[in-house]
Scaffold this motif. Structure first.
Motif, mmCIF file in Angstrom:
data_model
loop_
_atom_site.group_PDB
_atom_site.id
_atom_site.type_symbol
_atom_site.label_atom_id
_atom_site.label_comp_id
_atom_site.label_asym_id
_atom_site.label_seq_id
_atom_site.Cartn_x
_atom_site.Cartn_y
_atom_site.Cartn_z
ATOM 1 N N ASN A 203 13.338 -63.532 -14.930
ATOM 2 C CA ASN A 203 14.437 -63.213 -14.034
ATOM 3 C C ASN A 203 13.935 -63.388 -12.609
ATOM 4 O O ASN A 203 12.745 -63.613 -12.371
ATOM 5 C CB ASN A 203 14.925 -61.794 -14.293
ATOM 6 N N ALA A 204 14.835 -63.237 -11.642
ATOM 7 C CA ALA A 204 14.508 -63.550 -10.252
ATOM 8 C C ALA A 204 13.260 -62.827 -9.748
ATOM 9 O O ALA A 204 12.408 -63.422 -9.108
ATOM 10 C CB ALA A 204 15.700 -63.233 -9.363
ATOM 11 N N ARG A 205 13.170 -61.560 -9.996
ATOM 12 C CA ARG A 205 12.012 -60.805 -9.499
ATOM 13 C C ARG A 205 11.086 -60.537 -10.682
ATOM 14 O O ARG A 205 11.369 -59.700 -11.526
ATOM 15 C CB ARG A 205 12.458 -59.515 -8.833
ATOM 16 N N ALA A 206 9.968 -61.250 -10.703
ATOM 17 C CA ALA A 206 9.026 -61.120 -11.815
ATOM 18 C C ALA A 206 7.640 -60.756 -11.292
ATOM 19 O O ALA A 206 7.191 -61.275 -10.275
ATOM 20 C CB ALA A 206 8.962 -62.418 -12.608
ATOM 21 N N VAL A 207 7.011 -59.839 -11.993
ATOM 22 C CA VAL A 207 5.633 -59.461 -11.690
ATOM 23 C C VAL A 207 4.810 -59.692 -12.954
ATOM 24 O O VAL A 207 5.347 -59.760 -14.058
ATOM 25 C CB VAL A 207 5.523 -57.989 -11.226
ATOM 26 N N GLY A 208 3.514 -59.794 -12.773
ATOM 27 C CA GLY A 208 2.660 -60.012 -13.930
ATOM 28 C C GLY A 208 1.218 -59.699 -13.624
ATOM 29 O O GLY A 208 0.863 -59.362 -12.488
ATOM 30 N N THR A 209 0.416 -59.788 -14.646
ATOM 31 C CA THR A 209 -1.025 -59.615 -14.496
ATOM 32 C C THR A 209 -1.703 -60.898 -14.965
ATOM 33 O O THR A 209 -1.157 -61.610 -15.817
ATOM 34 C CB THR A 209 -1.527 -58.421 -15.325
ATOM 35 N N PRO A 210 -2.873 -61.193 -14.411
ATOM 36 C CA PRO A 210 -3.554 -62.422 -14.828
ATOM 37 C C PRO A 210 -3.735 -62.462 -16.342
ATOM 38 O O PRO A 210 -4.005 -61.446 -16.982
ATOM 39 C CB PRO A 210 -4.903 -62.328 -14.110
ATOM 40 N N LEU A 211 -3.584 -63.653 -16.897
ATOM 41 C CA LEU A 211 -3.717 -63.825 -18.341
ATOM 42 C C LEU A 211 -5.149 -64.222 -18.693
ATOM 43 O O LEU A 211 -5.764 -65.021 -17.984
ATOM 44 C CB LEU A 211 -2.722 -64.879 -18.836
ATOM 45 N N PRO A 212 -5.682 -63.690 -19.794
ATOM 46 C CA PRO A 212 -7.085 -63.940 -20.138
ATOM 47 C C PRO A 212 -7.322 -65.206 -20.953
ATOM 48 O O PRO A 212 -8.426 -65.414 -21.436
ATOM 49 C CB PRO A 212 -7.429 -62.696 -20.971
ATOM 50 N N PHE A 213 -6.313 -66.039 -21.096
ATOM 51 C CA PHE A 213 -6.424 -67.210 -21.953
ATOM 52 C C PHE A 213 -6.828 -68.432 -21.126
ATOM 53 O O PHE A 213 -6.181 -68.728 -20.116
ATOM 54 C CB PHE A 213 -5.088 -67.483 -22.655
ATOM 55 N N GLU A 214 -7.870 -69.129 -21.556
ATOM 56 C CA GLU A 214 -8.361 -70.305 -20.840
ATOM 57 C C GLU A 214 -7.248 -71.348 -20.702
ATOM 58 O O GLU A 214 -6.536 -71.639 -21.672
ATOM 59 C CB GLU A 214 -9.554 -70.899 -21.583
ATOM 60 N N ASN A 215 -7.083 -71.868 -19.494
ATOM 61 C CA ASN A 215 -6.094 -72.907 -19.163
ATOM 62 C C ASN A 215 -4.650 -72.455 -19.345
ATOM 63 O O ASN A 215 -3.752 -73.275 -19.519
ATOM 64 C CB ASN A 215 -6.340 -74.192 -19.966
ATOM 65 N N VAL A 216 -4.423 -71.152 -19.291
ATOM 66 C CA VAL A 216 -3.060 -70.610 -19.342
ATOM 67 C C VAL A 216 -2.939 -69.636 -18.166
ATOM 68 O O VAL A 216 -3.724 -68.703 -18.055
ATOM 69 C CB VAL A 216 -2.789 -69.845 -20.660
ATOM 70 N N SER A 217 -1.969 -69.898 -17.303
ATOM 71 C CA SER A 217 -1.781 -69.009 -16.157
ATOM 72 C C SER A 217 -0.298 -68.831 -15.883
ATOM 73 O O SER A 217 0.541 -69.569 -16.396
ATOM 74 C CB SER A 217 -2.491 -69.559 -14.914
ATOM 75 N N LEU A 218 -0.017 -67.842 -15.061
ATOM 76 C CA LEU A 218 1.379 -67.556 -14.719
ATOM 77 C C LEU A 218 1.853 -68.507 -13.632
ATOM 78 O O LEU A 218 1.085 -68.873 -12.742
ATOM 79 C CB LEU A 218 1.507 -66.107 -14.240
ATOM 80 N N PRO A 219 3.119 -68.907 -13.661
ATOM 81 C CA PRO A 219 3.647 -69.772 -12.595
ATOM 82 C C PRO A 219 3.753 -69.002 -11.283
ATOM 83 O O PRO A 219 3.708 -67.768 -11.258
ATOM 84 C CB PRO A 219 5.023 -70.178 -13.131
ATOM 85 N N ASP A 220 3.912 -69.727 -10.187
ATOM 86 C CA ASP A 220 4.001 -69.109 -8.864
ATOM 87 C C ASP A 220 5.163 -68.137 -8.740
ATOM 88 O O ASP A 220 5.135 -67.249 -7.892
ATOM 89 C CB ASP A 220 4.129 -70.184 -7.784
ATOM 90 N N ALA A 221 6.181 -68.270 -9.560
ATOM 91 C CA ALA A 221 7.352 -67.381 -9.497
ATOM 92 C C ALA A 221 7.006 -65.948 -9.904
ATOM 93 O O ALA A 221 7.799 -65.040 -9.678
ATOM 94 C CB ALA A 221 8.455 -67.915 -10.408
ATOM 95 N N VAL A 222 5.831 -65.738 -10.457
ATOM 96 C CA VAL A 222 5.421 -64.404 -10.897
ATOM 97 C C VAL A 222 4.426 -63.822 -9.892
ATOM 98 O O VAL A 222 3.369 -64.415 -9.650
ATOM 99 C CB VAL A 222 4.781 -64.455 -12.303
ATOM 100 N N GLU A 223 4.767 -62.680 -9.306
ATOM 101 C CA GLU A 223 3.878 -62.002 -8.365
ATOM 102 C C GLU A 223 2.793 -61.274 -9.150
ATOM 103 O O GLU A 223 3.090 -60.377 -9.931
ATOM 104 C CB GLU A 223 4.670 -60.998 -7.507
ATOM 105 N N VAL A 224 1.528 -61.675 -8.948
ATOM 106 C CA VAL A 224 0.445 -61.084 -9.738
ATOM 107 C C VAL A 224 -0.283 -59.957 -9.010
ATOM 108 O O VAL A 224 -1.154 -59.320 -9.600
ATOM 109 C CB VAL A 224 -0.568 -62.144 -10.206
#
Length: 168
Positions: free
Chosen positions: A37-58
């Motif tokens: 959804n428009a306002r998204a937050v997240g935490t860094p993901l521990p999986f190699e070569n998998v990351s959150l897109p810029d739309a997610v505030e980490v």
């Protein structure tokens, strides 16, 4: 890993009203973006070569966390028999990110789906011995019927989606 725990996990998630989306590491971002959804937050993901897109505030502020519509975290592991995900606490704020937003998106590796509660207790014991001090075991959306009719989102997210990295 055999397909059996994943099949059981998918069935258990369906019973508690949680959508399972399977993807690969290469397709992760294009799979995740439509779930945000428009306002998204997240935490860094521990999986190699998998990351959150810029739309997610980490690194969200308290206000961003409180107003987020979607929270994205990794799940340390899952319990196939119950459709539960185990969110391990840490300095990146996995627990609040999984609980504050109306929708929680839990990302898990297929190899981290445990078959049952006995196996999960063994894994939790290992975590405690190794210093992982806290975890949230979440099964479906937050709900209560303490005061009458069922209310979703009373103590956590109203909706949950699990993104399964099938190549992990």
């Amino acid at each position: 890993m055999s397909a059996e725990p994943i099949t059981t996990f998918e069935s258990s998630l369906d019973e508690v009203g949680v959508e399972l989306v399977q993807t690969t590491s290469d397709q992760f971002e294009s799979t995740l973006i439509p779930l945000l959804n428009a306002r998204a937050v997240g935490t860094p993901l521990p999986f190699e070569n998998v990351s959150l897109p810029d739309a997610v505030e980490v690194d969200p502020t308290v206000q961003e966390l409180e107003t987020a519509e979607t929270g994205v975290t990794a799940a340390g592991y899952a319990i196939a028999d119950y459709g539960s995900v185990v969110i391990q606490g840490g300095p990146d704020g996995e627990e609040p990110v999984s609980l504050y937003a109306d929708e929680h998106v839990a990302v898990i590796a297929g190899s981290d789906i445990l078959p049952d509660m006995d196996t999960t207790f063994d894994r939790l014991a290992e975590d405690i011995r190794s210093g992982t001090g806290q975890a949230v075991i979440a099964t479906g959306p937050s709900a209560t019927a303490d005061m009458g009719a069922l209310v979703k989102g009373a103590h956590g997210p109203m909706d949950v989606t699990v993104v399964l990295l099938e190549d992990r």
